[in-house]
Design an enzyme around this catalytic site. Structure first.
Site, short mmCIF file in Angstrom:
data_model
loop_
_atom_site.label_atom_id
_atom_site.label_comp_id
_atom_site.label_asym_id
_atom_site.label_seq_id
_atom_site.Cartn_x
_atom_site.Cartn_y
_atom_site.Cartn_z
CB CYS A 114 -30.11 2.96 -5.16
SG CYS A 114 -28.82 2.56 -3.99
CG HIS A 149 -31.02 6.70 -1.85
ND1 HIS A 149 -32.30 6.19 -1.88
CD2 HIS A 149 -30.20 5.65 -2.15
CE1 HIS A 149 -32.25 4.91 -2.19
NE2 HIS A 149 -30.98 4.55 -2.36
CD GLU A 150 -26.64 5.63 -3.07
OE1 GLU A 150 -26.19 4.66 -2.42
OE2 GLU A 150 -27.52 5.49 -3.95
CG HIS A 156 -28.02 2.62 0.91
ND1 HIS A 156 -29.11 1.86 1.31
CD2 HIS A 156 -28.31 3.03 -0.34
CE1 HIS A 156 -30.00 1.82 0.34
NE2 HIS A 156 -29.54 2.53 -0.68
CG HIS A 158 -33.36 0.27 -1.50
ND1 HIS A 158 -32.67 -0.64 -2.25
CD2 HIS A 158 -32.75 1.46 -1.70
CE1 HIS A 158 -31.69 -0.03 -2.88
NE2 HIS A 158 -31.71 1.25 -2.56
#
Length: 169
Positions: A44, A135-136, A139, A145
């Site tokens: 990432c 995952h994104e 964020h 992370h």
């Protein structure tokens, strides 16, 4: 002027130790095989996060249908090549595969040069789009992370790896 050589200085050793600690590796301060392998993993590109919460999404980009293009969206998702104007250019296949910005900005970008998969079992040379999306989105909602390798929010992931227990289908 300092002559450069291949010797480790205390600053470089400290940086390697910090990297090893962040990725739950054996902290040696040297570029051992496990550290080098971790550094070579697709990753990432997010540098930091803040906490915000929004719920509207609009999808745009290469081979992706657009929904409500005229509506204001808090999160915009797209696939891009190389330098795409956000100061975080993609580096082609097998490097940075995606990055996102906090919900105040709300962009999620995927590297269009990667091989992406929506299959139940992606091939060894493909990135699982759903895993990277989770995952994104993490964020965007403010997660940083994790240092736990099995976490979907761990900074690196191998090709063909799935870290999701659900499907968007």
């Amino acid at each position: 002027m300092r002559e450069y050589d291949d010797q480790f200085d205390p600053l470089l050793e400290s940086a390697i130790r910090n990297y090893q600690q962040n990725y739950n590796l054996n902290v040696t301060g040297t570029l051992d095989p496990d550290t080098v392998n971790q550094m070579m993993m697709p990753r990432c590109g997010v540098k930091g996060c803040c906490q915000y919460n929004y719920n509207k999404f609009r999808i745009i980009g290469a081979s992706i249908s657009s929904f409500g293009e005229n509506a204001k969206a808090d999160t915009v998702i797209g696939f891009h090549h190389g330098d795409h104007g956000d100061g975080l250019p993609f580096d082609g296949p097998k490097g940075v595969v995606a990055h996102a910005f906090t919900a105040v900005d709300g962009r999620i970008h995927y590297d269009a040069d990667e091989k992406w998969s929506l299959l139940k079992d992606p091939a060894r040379d493909e990135m699982d789009l759903e895993t990277i999306a989770v995952h994104e989105i993490g964020h965007v909602i403010g997660l940083d992370h994790s240092s736990e390798k099995e976490s979907v929010i761990f900074a690196t992931i191998g090709f063909g790896t799935i870290k999701r227990k659900f499907a968007f289908r």
